[in-house]
Design an enzyme around this catalytic site. Structure first.
Site, PDB file in Angstrom:
ATOM      1  N   GLY A 117       0.809  -1.210   0.000  1.00  0.00           N
ATOM      2  CA  GLY A 117       0.000   0.000   0.000  1.00  0.00           C
ATOM      3  C   GLY A 117       0.841   1.258   0.000  1.00  0.00           C
TER       4      GLY A 117
ATOM      5  N   ASP B  33      -8.730  -2.252  -0.921  1.00  0.00           N
ATOM      6  CA  ASP B  33      -9.554  -1.055  -0.754  1.00  0.00           C
ATOM      7  C   ASP B  33      -9.587  -0.167  -1.990  1.00  0.00           C
ATOM      8  OD1 ASP B  33     -10.182  -1.715   1.870  1.00  0.00           O
ATOM      9  OD2 ASP B  33      -8.430  -0.692   2.676  1.00  0.00           O
TER      10      ASP B  33
ATOM     11  N   ARG C 187     -36.794  -9.399   4.848  1.00  0.00           N
ATOM     12  CA  ARG C 187     -35.867  -8.773   5.793  1.00  0.00           C
ATOM     13  C   ARG C 187     -35.084  -7.634   5.152  1.00  0.00           C
ATOM     14  NH1 ARG C 187     -33.865 -14.401   8.407  1.00  0.00           N
ATOM     15  NH2 ARG C 187     -35.322 -14.457  10.150  1.00  0.00           N
TER      16      ARG C 187
ATOM     17  N   GLY D 276     -13.076  -0.781   4.230  1.00  0.00           N
ATOM     18  CA  GLY D 276     -12.902   0.552   3.667  1.00  0.00           C
ATOM     19  C   GLY D 276     -12.901   1.586   4.776  1.00  0.00           C
ATOM     20  N   ARG D 277     -11.839   1.567   5.583  1.00  0.00           N
ATOM     21  CA  ARG D 277     -11.759   2.485   6.718  1.00  0.00           C
ATOM     22  C   ARG D 277     -11.633   3.935   6.245  1.00  0.00           C
ATOM     23  NH1 ARG D 277      -7.053   0.855   9.582  1.00  0.00           N
ATOM     24  NH2 ARG D 277      -8.083  -1.161   9.642  1.00  0.00           N
TER      25      ARG D 277
ATOM     26  N   ARG E  93     -10.641 -10.540   2.126  1.00  0.00           N
ATOM     27  CA  ARG E  93      -9.230 -10.728   1.745  1.00  0.00           C
ATOM     28  C   ARG E  93      -8.939 -12.152   1.295  1.00  0.00           C
ATOM     29  NH1 ARG E  93      -5.996  -6.568   3.048  1.00  0.00           N
ATOM     30  NH2 ARG E  93      -6.534  -5.237   4.811  1.00  0.00           N
TER      31      ARG E  93
ATOM     32  N   THR F 271     -20.809 -10.142 -24.909  1.00  0.00           N
ATOM     33  CA  THR F 271     -20.546 -11.495 -25.408  1.00  0.00           C
ATOM     34  C   THR F 271     -19.363 -12.104 -24.668  1.00  0.00           C
ATOM     35  OG1 THR F 271     -19.714 -12.771 -27.304  1.00  0.00           O
ATOM     36  CG2 THR F 271     -19.254 -10.422 -27.315  1.00  0.00           C
TER      37      THR F 271
ATOM     38  N   ASN G 183     -15.902 -11.908 -26.507  1.00  0.00           N
ATOM     39  CA  ASN G 183     -15.126 -10.661 -26.532  1.00  0.00           C
ATOM     40  C   ASN G 183     -14.576 -10.372 -27.937  1.00  0.00           C
ATOM     41  OD1 ASN G 183     -14.216  -8.386 -25.108  1.00  0.00           O
ATOM     42  ND2 ASN G 183     -12.171  -9.244 -24.882  1.00  0.00           N
ATOM     43  N   ASN G 184     -15.441 -10.524 -28.928  1.00  0.00           N
ATOM     44  CA  ASN G 184     -14.982 -10.423 -30.320  1.00  0.00           C
ATOM     45  C   ASN G 184     -15.619  -9.270 -31.092  1.00  0.00           C
ATOM     46  OD1 ASN G 184     -17.545 -11.508 -30.406  1.00  0.00           O
ATOM     47  ND2 ASN G 184     -17.086 -13.038 -31.975  1.00  0.00           N
TER      48      ASN G 184
END
Length: 565
Positions: free
Chosen positions: A121, A169, A204, A212-213, A304, A532, A535-536
């Site tokens: 980090g 994060d 509920r 994500g502090r 993690r 798709t 990926n063409n």
């Protein structure tokens, strides 16, 4: 005559002979770190460099000995699918001291290491830059203490640093995505999908806390991905009185026959006075004001864990290769850089500029300059926040712009994961702009048969996480039925077409483009969104559905590999 591959020639002309590269992981672990380590090792060996592992991060660099070991091609086999970091990571107080960095310098010089690839980090990368700046002074001290020869100062005169950000994060400015973020999002969405089934059964409300502090990326993007009713993040605290607005929205959703509510809270979520907003506070608020059965789920370190996603494996591999290239091209005066993702490309950015910008975000939040904090997070974060607000919060009818524009949406070709999310997004954005949206069932086959009806905001609720195509999709191309399609365009006064699909969708628009000469009905805006698994589609780096397909393949591949062992 075939043209030579310029990248292949470039790689073949690279030489790392005489160079020693060390790779370490520091700070918190993140899925994909091992893929980055593997890429650094194999690229380093490919160009002829000597490569070392530094185990246990900076602690291993300070302690030396067996913590710094030779890396071989085989030693990084079967690492791609392993989560965490196999070379270990540890927070090291000693490295923060001058004496600790002096020990680390001695351990590196003994092995001739002057190239460091640090995966961690902003704290880990800042420490690496300080180490680089002190390097010549540290070598001078080592000579004075008689620990190294005087000629070593000249021989190892500069320490070169390249960083890669490993953090779930996604809290580092200058990169669209950090290593580990995509995998963490997968863990969150898996939990949300599981919770939704029980929440729906019992009507509920679930309040989920995600990591994500200091950065709300995971909360924001997971809320966008699952269609959460409300999200709370530190960069953009809710306006005063948010409690009543949230309860009104939850109540309205239930009144609209929705059987569940999802609220996602970043662990560092705050209000406008920088007071922490906890999951318990949100739960008690819902129970007190609405009487809904409400539960709290805190995901914690599950985010993690597990194997890295296909995206993280690819991202980390590409970054690792780029890091070695950066080390080979560096000079004594080259500042430390960080390898980042910009669009779909690996780029090198000045390390400390990115670190300083990251620190500016926290400063802006502390000083309640929240709009600026969002902008500092980068274009990707800002766009995600804007998109979430557009899709989750419907404007009152009185605030909608007036428009007589009718837009038809259809899916064409094979179904792919994410098609429904794309339809939901288009429908809600169109309605927010005052347009009337029409859904076409079963592609162009349904179009010429007249299977067209208006689609409303609530009609696409809950579509985000569903696979396949809820509109229905066919591979039928429009050329044979352009007259009937034109007739339906006239009948429903369609002013624009949005086609979501694969190569067949691409061909379909080409056919409609050709038909413009004969039918004025096709002289309208026509847009295709590539969706798709193949990926063409020309012009697109990544189609909707391709990433999900890659993850399915890697999951099967990982299982097959485990069985063979």
């Amino acid at each position: 005559m075939a043209q030579p591959d310029s990248k292949k020639i470039f790689f073949e002309n690279l030489s790392g002979a005489g160079k020693a590269i060390a790779v370490l992981t520091s700070g918190g672990d993140a899925q994909g770190m091992n893929a980055a380590v593997r890429a650094v090792v194999r690229m380093g060996l490919y160009v002829g460099a000597k490569v070392y592992f530094i185990h246990e991060g900076y602690q291993g660099m300070v302690d030396g000995g067996e913590n710094i070991r030779d890396a071989t091609w085989e030693s990084v086999s079967s690492m791609l699918q392993v989560g965490g970091t196999v070379i270990g990571s540890a927070r090291c107080k000693e490295f923060r001291t001058h004496e600790g960095r002096l020990k680390a310098a001695h351990n590196l010089v003994q092995r001739g290491i002057t190239n460091l690839c640090v995966i961690g980090g902003d704290g880990s990368l800042t420490g690496a830059n300080l180490f680089r700046e002190e390097w010549s002074g540290l070598l001078g001290e080592l000579v004075d203490q008689g620990l190294i020869e005087a000629d070593a100062v000249q021989k190892y005169s500069a320490l070169h640093i390249v960083g890669m950000v490993g953090s779930i994060d996604n809290d580092f400015c200058g990169t669209d995505m950090t290593i580990g973020t995509d995998s963490a999002l997968h863990r969150i969405i898996e939990v949300v999908d599981a919770i939704m089934t029980t929440a729906q059964s019992h009507q509920r409300t679930f309040v989920l806390e995600v990591m994500g502090r200091h950065c709300g990326y995971l909360a924001l993007v997971s809320a966008l991905a699952c269609g959460a009713d409300w999200v709370l993040i530190p960069e953009m605290p809710p306006e005063d009185g948010w409690e009543d607005k949230m309860c009104q929205k939850l109540s309205a959703n239930r009144a609209g026959m929705k059987r569940l509510n999802i609220i996602i809270v970043a662990e560092g979520a705050i209000d406008r006075n920088n007071k922490l907003i906890t999951t318990d506070y949100v739960k008690n608020l819902v129970v007190k004001n609405l009487g809904f059965d409400t539960r709290v789920t805190i995901l914690g370190h599950v985010q993690r864990g597990g194997t890295p996603s296909a995206f993280d494996r690819i991202l980390a591999s590409r970054m690792g290769v780029e890091a070695v290239l950066a080390l080979l091209e560096t000079t004594a005066n080259t500042p430390a850089c960080v390898v980042s993702l910009c669009g779909n490309q690996s780029v090198r950015l000045p390390l400390m500029e990115c670190v300083q910008m990251t620190q500016e975000v926290q400063k802006a939040m502390d000083e309640k300059r929240f709009e600026e904090a969002v902008k500092l997070r980068g274009r990707s974060f800002e766009n995600n926040l804007k998109t979430y607000k557009l899709l989750a919060h419907r404007k009152p009818e009185s605030e909608l712009p007036t428009s007589n524009f009718n837009i038809a949406i259809l899916n064409v070709g094979a179904p792919s994961a994410g098609m429904n999310a794309a339809v939901r997004s288009a429908v809600r954005v169109g309605i927010s702009e005052g347009h009337k949206m029409f859904a076409v069932s079963d592609g162009f086959e349904g179009f010429y048969k007249g299977q067209i009806k208006e689609i409303k905001w609530a009609d696409v609720g809950g579509w985000t996480g569903q696979g396949g195509s809820l509109l229905g999709t066919k591979r039928t191309l429009p050329a044979k039925h352009v007259d009937k399609i034109a007739e339906q365009m006239r009948k429903h006064n369609i002013n624009a077409l949005l086609v979501i699909g694969g190569f067949e969708a691409f061909l379909s628009l080409l056919e409609l483009l050709t038909a413009r000469g004969k039918y004025d009905e096709f002289c309208v805006p026509m847009v295709m969104v590539p969706a798709t698994v193949s990926n063409n589609v020309p012009g697109s780096d990544l189609s909707i559905g391709a990433d999900t397909a890659l993850n399915a393949i890697t999951t099967v591949s990982d299982g097959t590999g485990n069985q063979s062992r």
